[in-house]
Scaffold this motif. Structure first.
Motif, PDB file in Angstrom:
ATOM      1  N   VAL A  30       2.103 -12.790  68.766  1.00 22.39           N
ATOM      2  CA  VAL A  30       1.267 -13.982  68.928  1.00 22.39           C
ATOM      3  C   VAL A  30       0.015 -13.651  69.729  1.00 22.39           C
ATOM      4  O   VAL A  30      -1.101 -14.018  69.338  1.00 22.39           O
ATOM      5  N   GLY A  31       0.190 -12.956  70.853  1.00 21.68           N
ATOM      6  CA  GLY A  31      -0.964 -12.596  71.681  1.00 21.68           C
ATOM      7  C   GLY A  31      -1.943 -11.698  70.940  1.00 21.68           C
ATOM      8  O   GLY A  31      -3.164 -11.892  71.003  1.00 21.68           O
ATOM      9  N   GLY A  32      -1.397 -10.733  70.200  1.00 22.21           N
ATOM     10  CA  GLY A  32      -2.256  -9.839  69.420  1.00 22.21           C
ATOM     11  C   GLY A  32      -3.007 -10.579  68.325  1.00 22.21           C
ATOM     12  O   GLY A  32      -4.183 -10.308  68.062  1.00 22.21           O
ATOM     13  N   SER A  33      -2.340 -11.549  67.699  1.00 25.73           N
ATOM     14  CA  SER A  33      -2.989 -12.329  66.645  1.00 25.73           C
ATOM     15  C   SER A  33      -4.122 -13.177  67.198  1.00 25.73           C
ATOM     16  O   SER A  33      -5.212 -13.252  66.623  1.00 25.73           O
ATOM     17  N   VAL A  34      -3.868 -13.833  68.338  1.00 32.52           N
ATOM     18  CA  VAL A  34      -4.900 -14.669  68.958  1.00 32.52           C
ATOM     19  C   VAL A  34      -6.087 -13.809  69.383  1.00 32.52           C
ATOM     20  O   VAL A  34      -7.249 -14.159  69.130  1.00 32.52           O
ATOM     21  N   ALA A  35      -5.811 -12.668  70.018  1.00 32.25           N
ATOM     22  CA  ALA A  35      -6.892 -11.774  70.453  1.00 32.25           C
ATOM     23  C   ALA A  35      -7.706 -11.278  69.261  1.00 32.25           C
ATOM     24  O   ALA A  35      -8.947 -11.219  69.315  1.00 32.25           O
ATOM     25  N   ALA A  36      -7.019 -10.925  68.177  1.00 35.37           N
ATOM     26  CA  ALA A  36      -7.721 -10.446  66.978  1.00 35.37           C
ATOM     27  C   ALA A  36      -8.576 -11.552  66.367  1.00 35.37           C
ATOM     28  O   ALA A  36      -9.722 -11.318  65.961  1.00 35.37           O
ATOM     29  N   LEU A  37      -8.039 -12.765  66.312  1.00 33.83           N
ATOM     30  CA  LEU A  37      -8.802 -13.895  65.761  1.00 33.83           C
ATOM     31  C   LEU A  37     -10.063 -14.161  66.582  1.00 33.83           C
ATOM     32  O   LEU A  37     -11.152 -14.359  66.036  1.00 33.83           O
ATOM     33  N   VAL A  38      -9.921 -14.166  67.907  1.00 35.81           N
ATOM     34  CA  VAL A  38     -11.082 -14.396  68.780  1.00 35.81           C
ATOM     35  C   VAL A  38     -12.121 -13.302  68.569  1.00 35.81           C
ATOM     36  O   VAL A  38     -13.324 -13.575  68.425  1.00 35.81           O
ATOM     37  N   ALA A  39     -11.667 -12.046  68.533  1.00 33.62           N
ATOM     38  CA  ALA A  39     -12.600 -10.929  68.345  1.00 33.62           C
ATOM     39  C   ALA A  39     -13.301 -11.010  66.990  1.00 33.62           C
ATOM     40  O   ALA A  39     -14.507 -10.783  66.881  1.00 33.62           O
ATOM     41  N   LEU A  40     -12.568 -11.361  65.954  1.00 31.98           N
ATOM     42  CA  LEU A  40     -13.161 -11.458  64.615  1.00 31.98           C
ATOM     43  C   LEU A  40     -14.150 -12.627  64.528  1.00 31.98           C
ATOM     44  O   LEU A  40     -15.214 -12.504  63.896  1.00 31.98           O
ATOM     45  N   LEU A  41     -13.816 -13.741  65.150  1.00 34.79           N
ATOM     46  CA  LEU A  41     -14.742 -14.880  65.150  1.00 34.79           C
ATOM     47  C   LEU A  41     -16.011 -14.564  65.941  1.00 34.79           C
ATOM     48  O   LEU A  41     -17.111 -14.969  65.548  1.00 34.79           O
ATOM     49  N   ARG A  42     -15.874 -13.831  67.040  1.00 31.12           N
ATOM     50  CA  ARG A  42     -17.053 -13.429  67.810  1.00 31.12           C
ATOM     51  C   ARG A  42     -17.971 -12.512  67.002  1.00 31.12           C
ATOM     52  O   ARG A  42     -19.180 -12.539  67.159  1.00 31.12           O
ATOM     53  N   ARG A  43     -17.373 -11.693  66.158  1.00 35.23           N
ATOM     54  CA  ARG A  43     -18.154 -10.777  65.322  1.00 35.23           C
ATOM     55  C   ARG A  43     -18.666 -11.477  64.059  1.00 35.23           C
ATOM     56  O   ARG A  43     -19.278 -10.836  63.212  1.00 35.23           O
ATOM     57  N   ARG A  44     -18.313 -12.746  63.922  1.00 33.42           N
ATOM     58  CA  ARG A  44     -18.678 -13.543  62.741  1.00 33.42           C
ATOM     59  C   ARG A  44     -18.113 -12.954  61.448  1.00 33.42           C
ATOM     60  O   ARG A  44     -18.715 -13.070  60.389  1.00 33.42           O
ATOM     61  N   ALA A  45     -16.935 -12.348  61.573  1.00 34.09           N
ATOM     62  CA  ALA A  45     -16.226 -11.814  60.409  1.00 34.09           C
ATOM     63  C   ALA A  45     -15.233 -12.878  59.965  1.00 34.09           C
ATOM     64  O   ALA A  45     -14.019 -12.749  60.131  1.00 34.09           O
ATOM     65  N   TYR A  46     -15.762 -13.964  59.410  1.00 30.45           N
ATOM     66  CA  TYR A  46     -14.942 -15.138  59.118  1.00 30.45           C
ATOM     67  C   TYR A  46     -13.900 -14.880  58.028  1.00 30.45           C
ATOM     68  O   TYR A  46     -12.786 -15.412  58.090  1.00 30.45           O
ATOM     69  N   GLY A  47     -14.250 -14.091  57.038  1.00 25.84           N
ATOM     70  CA  GLY A  47     -13.285 -13.769  55.988  1.00 25.84           C
ATOM     71  C   GLY A  47     -12.101 -12.990  56.538  1.00 25.84           C
ATOM     72  O   GLY A  47     -10.940 -13.275  56.214  1.00 25.84           O
ATOM     73  N   TRP A  48     -12.395 -12.001  57.394  1.00 27.96           N
ATOM     74  CA  TRP A  48     -11.327 -11.213  58.011  1.00 27.96           C
ATOM     75  C   TRP A  48     -10.498 -12.081  58.955  1.00 27.96           C
ATOM     76  O   TRP A  48      -9.275 -11.921  59.041  1.00 27.96           O
ATOM     77  N   ALA A  49     -11.155 -12.999  59.677  1.00 25.43           N
ATOM     78  CA  ALA A  49     -10.435 -13.903  60.579  1.00 25.43           C
ATOM     79  C   ALA A  49      -9.477 -14.784  59.789  1.00 25.43           C
ATOM     80  O   ALA A  49      -8.331 -14.997  60.190  1.00 25.43           O
ATOM     81  N   ALA A  50      -9.934 -15.281  58.632  1.00 15.45           N
ATOM     82  CA  ALA A  50      -9.060 -16.102  57.782  1.00 15.45           C
ATOM     83  C   ALA A  50      -7.873 -15.281  57.294  1.00 15.45           C
ATOM     84  O   ALA A  50      -6.733 -15.765  57.267  1.00 15.45           O
ATOM     85  N   GLY A  51      -8.127 -14.034  56.925  1.00 16.18           N
ATOM     86  CA  GLY A  51      -7.042 -13.149  56.483  1.00 16.18           C
ATOM     87  C   GLY A  51      -6.029 -12.910  57.590  1.00 16.18           C
ATOM     88  O   GLY A  51      -4.805 -12.954  57.355  1.00 16.18           O
TER      89      GLY A  51
END
Length: 200
Positions: free
Chosen positions: A57-78
């Motif tokens: 869970v922690g890794g998923s949340v951290a990855a989502l935040v990092a991907l959203l900050r990079r504006r990698a929205y497609g990867w964040a959705a994945g």
């Protein structure tokens, strides 16, 4: 943004998605491998499972935040789809049934040989199991109990309760009991095949 920068960003995003997937696969492996202890609410197993949940869970949340900050929205959705789908799989899986059924299928031929030796009367009352089966029993042995053969898969530290695999040469009745621990008796609760039952 240049093509090289875009490629670098996609490469970083790809790594985040791999990390999310790996963390959830680790949680699934923990649930499966820790089953004999986890089913009985052992403190060690609960700590291992809790650590795996925290990682997933922690890794998923951290990855989502990092991907959203990079504006990698497609990867964040994945990553979100992977995390939610994996969480549903982990929550919906009956880990006891998965563990027991997969171990039975994996060792079906060796268990059939063990049962044949039991029927022939050539197996000692507390027989040391062949090395491929030894980890299925907490003491590495198969025990003759009231005409049945019993492999203790789990027992609490005070020997007050236990579960395991039992082989019956003839079909057990509804009142059949087997000693699963010094202070506990179990019933055959689920038929696995070839005369083998799950005892709880």
């Amino acid at each position: 943004m240049s093509v090289a920068q875009e490629a670098r960003r996609a490469g970083h995003a790809h790594r985040f998605l791999i990390a999310v997937t790996a963390s959830w696969l680790s949680l699934m492996a923990c649930n499966y491998l820790a089953y004999p202890l986890y089913d009985a609410l052992s403190l060690l197993a609960l700590l291992v499972i809790a650590a795996c949940w925290l990682l997933a869970v922690g890794g998923s949340v951290a990855a989502l935040v990092a991907l959203l900050r990079r504006r990698a929205y497609g990867w964040a959705a994945g990553a979100l789809v992977v995390a939610l789908g994996s969480g549903l799989v982990v929550g919906a899986t009956n880990w006891q049934r998965t563990y027991v059924d997969s171990q039975f299928r994996l060792h079906r031929s060796q268990l059939a040989e063990l049962a044949a030796s039991h029927r022939a009367g050539t197996l000692p009352s507390d027989a040391v199991l062949p090395w491929r089966l030894r980890y299925l029993s907490i003491d590495g042995q198969a025990h003759r109990r009231d005409g049945a053969l019993y492999l203790p898969v789990w027992q609490d530290w005070r020997a007050e309760s236990g579960v395991g695999l039992g082989y019956f040469p003839t079909s057990p009745g509804p009142d059949t009991l087997i000693a699963t621990a010094a202070g506990d008796k179990g019933h055959p609760v689920r038929y696995l095949g070839d005369g083998w039952w799950w005892i709880a």
